[in-house]
Enzyme design. Structure first.
Site, mmCIF file in Angstrom:
data_model
loop_
_atom_site.group_PDB
_atom_site.id
_atom_site.type_symbol
_atom_site.label_atom_id
_atom_site.label_comp_id
_atom_site.label_asym_id
_atom_site.label_seq_id
_atom_site.Cartn_x
_atom_site.Cartn_y
_atom_site.Cartn_z
ATOM 1 N N CYS A 171 48.360 24.551 53.866
ATOM 2 C CA CYS A 171 49.436 25.468 54.288
ATOM 3 C C CYS A 171 50.228 24.960 55.493
ATOM 4 O O CYS A 171 51.321 25.457 55.764
ATOM 5 C CB CYS A 171 48.865 26.848 54.578
ATOM 6 S SG CYS A 171 48.129 27.605 53.119
ATOM 7 N N HIS A 195 54.438 30.529 58.810
ATOM 8 C CA HIS A 195 53.795 30.403 57.496
ATOM 9 C C HIS A 195 53.481 31.814 57.003
ATOM 10 O O HIS A 195 53.028 32.661 57.768
ATOM 11 C CB HIS A 195 52.521 29.579 57.622
ATOM 12 C CG HIS A 195 51.671 29.616 56.388
ATOM 13 N ND1 HIS A 195 52.195 29.372 55.140
ATOM 14 C CD2 HIS A 195 50.351 29.890 56.202
ATOM 15 C CE1 HIS A 195 51.221 29.485 54.239
ATOM 16 N NE2 HIS A 195 50.105 29.806 54.858
ATOM 17 N N ASN A 210 51.532 33.932 49.533
ATOM 18 C CA ASN A 210 51.312 32.690 50.282
ATOM 19 C C ASN A 210 51.585 31.517 49.344
ATOM 20 O O ASN A 210 50.816 31.271 48.417
ATOM 21 C CB ASN A 210 49.868 32.667 50.806
ATOM 22 C CG ASN A 210 49.548 31.403 51.589
ATOM 23 O OD1 ASN A 210 50.315 30.440 51.584
ATOM 24 N ND2 ASN A 210 48.406 31.399 52.246
HETATM 25 N N1 COA Z 1 40.899 44.608 46.490
HETATM 26 C C1 COA Z 1 40.030 45.543 46.895
HETATM 27 N N2 COA Z 1 38.985 45.260 47.692
HETATM 28 C C2 COA Z 1 38.817 43.977 48.063
HETATM 29 C C3 COA Z 1 39.692 42.955 47.667
HETATM 30 C C4 COA Z 1 40.768 43.300 46.834
HETATM 31 N N3 COA Z 1 41.656 42.400 46.395
HETATM 32 N N4 COA Z 1 39.267 41.799 48.212
HETATM 33 C C5 COA Z 1 38.168 42.072 48.930
HETATM 34 N N5 COA Z 1 37.898 43.389 48.836
HETATM 35 C C6 COA Z 1 36.798 44.133 49.438
HETATM 36 C C7 COA Z 1 35.638 43.252 49.830
HETATM 37 O O1 COA Z 1 34.793 43.032 48.714
HETATM 38 C C8 COA Z 1 34.960 44.108 50.887
HETATM 39 O O2 COA Z 1 34.193 45.075 50.250
HETATM 40 P P1 COA Z 1 32.733 45.500 50.825
HETATM 41 O O3 COA Z 1 33.016 46.017 52.203
HETATM 42 O O4 COA Z 1 32.293 46.522 49.848
HETATM 43 O O5 COA Z 1 31.948 44.229 50.824
HETATM 44 C C9 COA Z 1 36.121 44.799 51.578
HETATM 45 O O6 COA Z 1 37.234 44.725 50.659
HETATM 46 C C10 COA Z 1 36.517 44.188 52.898
HETATM 47 O O7 COA Z 1 36.583 42.784 52.707
HETATM 48 P P2 COA Z 1 37.081 41.822 53.830
HETATM 49 O O8 COA Z 1 37.023 40.428 53.338
HETATM 50 O O9 COA Z 1 36.388 42.157 55.128
HETATM 51 O O10 COA Z 1 38.602 42.300 53.938
HETATM 52 P P3 COA Z 1 39.685 41.864 54.970
HETATM 53 O O11 COA Z 1 40.222 43.018 55.677
HETATM 54 O O12 COA Z 1 39.230 40.687 55.788
HETATM 55 O O13 COA Z 1 40.844 41.345 54.009
HETATM 56 C C11 COA Z 1 41.746 39.277 53.276
HETATM 57 C C12 COA Z 1 40.611 40.271 53.135
HETATM 58 C C13 COA Z 1 41.482 38.122 52.344
HETATM 59 C C14 COA Z 1 43.026 39.976 52.908
HETATM 60 C C15 COA Z 1 41.819 38.798 54.753
HETATM 61 O O14 COA Z 1 40.530 38.399 55.190
HETATM 62 C C16 COA Z 1 42.762 37.688 54.958
HETATM 63 O O15 COA Z 1 43.953 37.816 54.764
HETATM 64 N N6 COA Z 1 42.260 36.509 55.437
HETATM 65 C C17 COA Z 1 43.087 35.368 55.699
HETATM 66 C C18 COA Z 1 43.396 34.707 54.393
HETATM 67 C C19 COA Z 1 44.471 33.708 54.534
HETATM 68 O O16 COA Z 1 45.492 33.993 55.070
HETATM 69 N N7 COA Z 1 44.195 32.513 54.012
HETATM 70 C C20 COA Z 1 45.122 31.473 53.982
HETATM 71 C C21 COA Z 1 45.300 30.901 55.349
HETATM 72 S S1 COA Z 1 46.511 29.678 55.253
#
Ligand code: COA
Length: 322
Positions: free
Chosen positions: A113, A249, A279
């Protein structure tokens, strides 16, 4: 002093749109959850026969038109992608042939990215040293090909697209400073865990998919981008008030908002496309830049801060007088 100035921008998105509602049919998720946690509403997905170079070509032609340059003017192509058409030749070489450019150096950059910022920083050095006068800098991805469409933690995030700029030698200010970094200790937090050299059988079986520890990536991205914003301004001797536009980004609206807050910049001075594009990895910054140039928000003379964070980890920034 010779500067590297952005002479023109271009972008291209594949036609097919995948909405959050469409994703509700694929995995256990909701439109509301995706909007709340990421800000994403939809993303574009390449057709089965569309590659990164297919998306890059119209973006490159648009940037060349905007810069008023022709194929024979281009003397370097730097192409950022993590989803290349082939293992080799590089996308840069394939694009060079499509555009009818012959003989100039052309190479790919793989920084996920952060790829576009890496490509821009590299191209800038060629221009400043007089080694190139018109560089085509591309970010193009078909991330949909390396997504596990059964993994709700990743499939909601990514999309396909391409963006390009022509970087031109100029006596007028352009890129004021650029900064690129990496720390390979974090490779396992955001990766495709198989390839030619590692877990080759999985790769051959078609299991080359993005895996991510979303929470940890999120925390690292916010902290690292906060730090690089300070470092970038200090290196250029500028203050937060000097920034007209943040062009980040586009990974997650919450990461973007945290960086804007660090800059004390209202969100109406931040270019946000993550809602419509998702993204798009190396393509996200040049796509966002082109959108804001073409809709008239970004004007000549404005000061822009570009920043990115990605797998590796890699991260970087560029401060630009547009
Ligand atoms: N829909 C519904 N629930 C979802 C889900 C989805 N698409 N994806 C994950 N969950 C659930 C998880 O299973 C978890 O459930 P649990 O509590 O029962 O285990 C819950 O939601 C919370 O998960 P978590 O991973 O803590 O959520 P979050 O608030 O961190 O959001 C992302 C997840 C991926 C959106 C977030 O971590 C994120 O954006 N991270 C950065 C990713 C990124 O930008 N990557 C590229 C960098 S260049």
């Amino acid at each position: 002093m010779t500067f590297a100035r952005i002479a023109g921008t271009g972008s291209f998105l594949p036609e097919k749109i995948l909405t959050n509602k469409d994703l509700e049919k694929l995995v256990d998720t909701t439109d509301q959850w995706i909007r709340d946690r990421t800000g994403i509403e939809q993303r574009h997905i390449a057709a089965a026969d569309q590659s990164a170079v297919d998306l890059a070509e119209p973006a490159a032609r648009a940037a060349m038109n905007a810069a008023d340059v022709v194929a024979s003017d281009i003397d370097l192509i730097v192409f950022a992608t993590s989803t290349p058409d082939r293992i080799f030749p590089s996308c840069a070489c394939l694009l060079q042939a499509r555009l009818g450019i012959h003989g100039c150096p052309a190479f790919d950059i793989q920084a996920v990215c952060s790829g576009f910022v890496y490509a821009l920083a590299t191209a800038e050095k060629f221009v400043r040293t007089g080694a190139a006068a018109n560089v085509l800098v591309i970010g193009a991805e078909v991330f949909s090909r390396i997504i596990n469409w059964n993994d709700r933690g990743t499939c909601i995030l990514f999309g396909d697209g391409a963006g390009a700029v022509v970087l031109q030698a100029s006596e007028q200010a352009g890129i004021l400073s650029s900064h690129i970094h990496a720390d390979g200790r974090y490779a396992d937090l955001l990766q495709v865990p198989c390839g030619i050299g590692v877990n080759y059988d999985d790769f051959k079986a078609g299991h080359g998919y993005v895996e991510m520890k979303g929470n940890e990536v999120f925390r690292m991205a916010v902290n690292t981008l906060g730090q690089i914003v300070d470092d970038t301004l200090a290196a250029a001797g500028l203050s937060k008030q000097d920034i007209d536009w943040l062009v980040p980004h586009q990974a997650n609206h919450r990461i973007i908002a945290a960086t804007a807050k660090k800059l004390a910049l209202p969100m109406d001075q931040v270019v946000v496309t993550v809602n419509k594009h998702g993204n798009t990895s190396a393509a996200s910054i040049p796509l966002a830049l082109d959108v804001a140039v073409r809709d008239g928000r970004i004007q000549r003379g404005d000061t822009l801060l570009l920043e990115a964070f990605g797998g590796g980890f890699t991260w970087g920034s560029a401060l630009i007088r547009y």
